[in-house]
Design an enzyme around this catalytic site. Structure first.
Site, PDB file in Angstrom:
ATOM      1  N   GLY A 287      -5.861  -4.188  -7.681  1.00  0.00           N
ATOM      2  CA  GLY A 287      -7.020  -3.342  -7.376  1.00  0.00           C
ATOM      3  C   GLY A 287      -6.579  -1.988  -6.857  1.00  0.00           C
TER       4      GLY A 287
ATOM      5  N   ARG B 257     -13.668  -7.428 -10.821  1.00  0.00           N
ATOM      6  CA  ARG B 257     -13.849  -6.730  -9.535  1.00  0.00           C
ATOM      7  C   ARG B 257     -14.682  -5.453  -9.671  1.00  0.00           C
ATOM      8  NH1 ARG B 257      -8.303  -6.663  -6.335  1.00  0.00           N
ATOM      9  NH2 ARG B 257      -9.759  -6.106  -4.671  1.00  0.00           N
TER      10      ARG B 257
ATOM     11  N   GLN C 279      -9.088   2.158  -0.535  1.00  0.00           N
ATOM     12  CA  GLN C 279      -8.906   2.429  -1.962  1.00  0.00           C
ATOM     13  C   GLN C 279      -9.898   3.481  -2.441  1.00  0.00           C
ATOM     14  OE1 GLN C 279      -9.180  -1.427  -3.808  1.00  0.00           O
ATOM     15  NE2 GLN C 279      -7.128  -2.028  -3.142  1.00  0.00           N
TER      16      GLN C 279
ATOM     17  N   ASP D 189      -6.796  -8.059   4.562  1.00  0.00           N
ATOM     18  CA  ASP D 189      -5.999  -8.937   3.687  1.00  0.00           C
ATOM     19  C   ASP D 189      -5.439 -10.151   4.422  1.00  0.00           C
ATOM     20  OD1 ASP D 189      -6.412  -7.236   1.548  1.00  0.00           O
ATOM     21  OD2 ASP D 189      -4.633  -6.049   1.974  1.00  0.00           O
TER      22      ASP D 189
ATOM     23  N   SER E  29       0.834  -1.211   0.000  1.00  0.00           N
ATOM     24  CA  SER E  29       0.000   0.000   0.000  1.00  0.00           C
ATOM     25  C   SER E  29       0.862   1.252   0.000  1.00  0.00           C
ATOM     26  CB  SER E  29      -0.889   0.026   1.251  1.00  0.00           C
ATOM     27  OG  SER E  29      -1.804  -1.022   1.212  1.00  0.00           O
TER      28      SER E  29
HETATM   29  C1  S3P Z   1      -5.613  -1.337   0.068  1.00  0.00           C
HETATM   30  C2  S3P Z   1      -6.845  -1.366   0.652  1.00  0.00           C
HETATM   31  C3  S3P Z   1      -7.616  -2.606   0.869  1.00  0.00           C
HETATM   32  C4  S3P Z   1      -6.746  -3.848   0.749  1.00  0.00           C
HETATM   33  C5  S3P Z   1      -5.824  -3.778  -0.418  1.00  0.00           C
HETATM   34  C6  S3P Z   1      -4.916  -2.580  -0.340  1.00  0.00           C
HETATM   35  C7  S3P Z   1      -4.940  -0.040  -0.130  1.00  0.00           C
HETATM   36  O1  S3P Z   1      -8.645  -2.692  -0.100  1.00  0.00           O
HETATM   37  O2  S3P Z   1      -7.545  -4.999   0.668  1.00  0.00           O
HETATM   38  O3  S3P Z   1      -5.021  -4.947  -0.506  1.00  0.00           O
HETATM   39  O4  S3P Z   1      -3.723  -0.017  -0.380  1.00  0.00           O
HETATM   40  O5  S3P Z   1      -5.618   0.993  -0.028  1.00  0.00           O
HETATM   41  P1  S3P Z   1     -10.073  -1.949   0.100  1.00  0.00           P
HETATM   42  O6  S3P Z   1      -9.855  -0.504   0.028  1.00  0.00           O
HETATM   43  O7  S3P Z   1     -10.913  -2.468  -1.030  1.00  0.00           O
HETATM   44  O8  S3P Z   1     -10.546  -2.418   1.435  1.00  0.00           O
END
Ligand code: S3P
Length: 450
Positions: free
Chosen positions: A102, A130, A176, A327, A30
């Site tokens: 994602g 997704r 995210q 995660d 992240s």
């Molecule tokens: C992340 C947020 C999480 C996490 C992903 C990384 C990020 O997803 O599952 O692996 O870096 O902001 P969500 O925002 O969908 O919860």
């Protein structure tokens, strides 16, 4: 990219002796994405050390280059990002390939929403399935135009323009979505306000402050948070040290906890309180965990973690803890399979829209390995008797790195070996997972168990 790798490579883990050693794990995924993105917007040179060089993050680096940012890597492993300043990105001349990521997809959609051009995005089969409507919706409210496949899915195009600020309540706890809106708000005149009912990881907020921006976070009585960001602030380049990824370290921590006689130390792990839910759970289950050398780096809490094996007991995981370990559920399921009693995990419907449907993919594989469980629409209940599950199955990883690593961790303790059908997928977040595990003493081999 895993999406382009034609031949799946099975990997098998065998019951292993005690794990021992002191290791560091690759950088936080992240934080690595955000360092490249925000570094690209900050005026001047940002030097990043410890950047995760996994496929997901490399997609972000490539996309930022396509948007006109000069990014290089020197031989000492430092990444150099020559930021262009807020509002100065240029039109890419190719489709941005987000691979399996994602985070790259969603953050970059926000980033380009106020650029005066159209950006095209694609990814692998997992990413194409997704939900992206959760990003298109708020960006649309701000004035951007997102043209996507049905149900908001990839591939899609974001046509940017000058946006209006937004006052938005997140329907799901998602860093995210929050970050995509913040990135769009960065170059939008006026104050944007995001309310999150349950706090999600705050790396974007921390890093924006690290680059000199003002971000206000108000924690309300019911623990919801209101984040306010004034647009058109200048960001100034600042060096970043990326800590080890707590989500990657989770596999090693559980491996040490379930393998008798183990004593493993993980150095330099990010311990952001909005990411540490798994360690809380493991402690409640009886794991022997010590955290030392706590410090602050680039706005993030960092420390060393020592884990020694101990018998585990089932617990009820509070649903409100889910965002801080979203995660880590696949590997928590593994710990639960070795624990005595019931582990009840609810409020985790979000797992169904990760790189795979992690609830059903994990439930299917665990059942095949002889684990007793009950799958619910938004949860999983695992019941163990404190002894090792049977194992002896080949599990489908479904383009999901965390499924692969969770089952290879499981196999270290099961009676019979556990095979994952494709080890390539681990490259997205944890290059070198197998060699690091071997360094600690685990028996993991290429190929299936036959
Ligand atoms: C992340 C947020 C999480 C996490 C992903 C990384 C990020 O997803 O599952 O692996 O870096 O902001 P969500 O925002 O969908 O919860």
């Amino acid at each position: 990219m895993t999406s382009q790798n034609p031949s799946p490579a099975p990997v098998t883990s065998f019951q292993s002796g005690p794990l021992h050693g002191v290791v560091t794990v690759p950088g936080d995924k992240s934080i690595s994405h955000r360092a490249l993105i925000l570094g690209g917007l900050a005026a001047g040179e940002t030097r990043i050390s410890g950047l995760l060089e996994g496929e997901d993050v490399l997609c972000t680096a490539e996309a930022m280059r396509a948007l006109g940012v000069d990014i290089t890597r020197s031989d000492d492993g430092i990444w150099h990002v020559f930021g262009k300043g807020v509002g100065a990105l240029s039109e890419p001349d190719k489709v941005l390939n987000m691979g399996n990521s994602g985070t790259a997809a969603r953050l970059l959609m926000g980033l380009v929403a106020n650029c005066p051009f159209t950006t095209f995005f694609q990814g692998d089969a997992s990413l194409h399935s997704r939900p992206m409507g959760r990003i298109s919706l708020p960006l649309g409210e701000m004035g951007a135009n997102v043209t996507s496949r049905s149900e908001g899915r990839f591939p899609l195009a974001v046509s940017g323009r000058e946006l209006m600020p937004i006052d938005y309540e997140l329907p799901v706890a998602s860093a995210q979505v929050k970050s995509a809106i913040m990135l769009a708000a960065l170059d939008t005149p006026g104050i944007s306000r995001i309310t999150e009912p349950r706090p999600s990881r705050d790396h974007t907020e921390n890093m924006l402050r690290h680059f000199g921006a003002e971000v206000t976070v108000t924690v309300q009585e019911d623990e919801s948070r209101v984040i306010e960001l004034a647009g058109q602030q200048e960001l100034t380049a600042a060096d970043i040290i990326v800590p080890g990824d707590p989500s990657s370290s989770a596999f090693l921590a559980v491996a040490a906890a379930i393998t008798e006689g183990s004593d493993v130390t993980l150095n330099n792990i990010g311990l952001n309180p909005l990411r540490d839910g798994l360690f809380e759970c493991l402690k409640e289950m009886g794991a022997d965990i010590d955290v030392t050398n706590l410090r602050q780096e680039a706005g993030e809490k960092v420390g060393d973690i020592r884990i020694r094996s101990a018998p585990l007991t089932g617990i009820e995981v509070p649903p409100e803890r889910a965002p801080s370990m979203i995660d880590e559920y696949p590997v928590l399921f593994v710990a639960a399979a070795f624990a005595k009693g019931k582990t009840v995990m609810r409020g985790i419907r979000e797992l169904r829209v990760k790189e795979s449907d992690r609830l059903s993919t994990m439930a299917e594989g665990l059942k095949a390995c002889g684990v007793s469980l009950q799958e619910e629409e938004d949860g999983l209940i695992i019941e163990g008797d404190g002894s090792a599950p049977t194992g002896g199955a080949t599990v489908a990883t479904k383009l999901d790195h965390r499924i692969a690593m969770a089952f290879l961790t499981l196999g270290l303790g099961t009676e019979k070996p556990v095979t994952v059908d494709d080890g390539n997928v681990m490259e997205t977040s944890f290059p070198g997972f197998v060699s690091l595990m071997k360094e600690l003493g685990s028996d993991i081999r290429d190929g299936d168990s036959a």
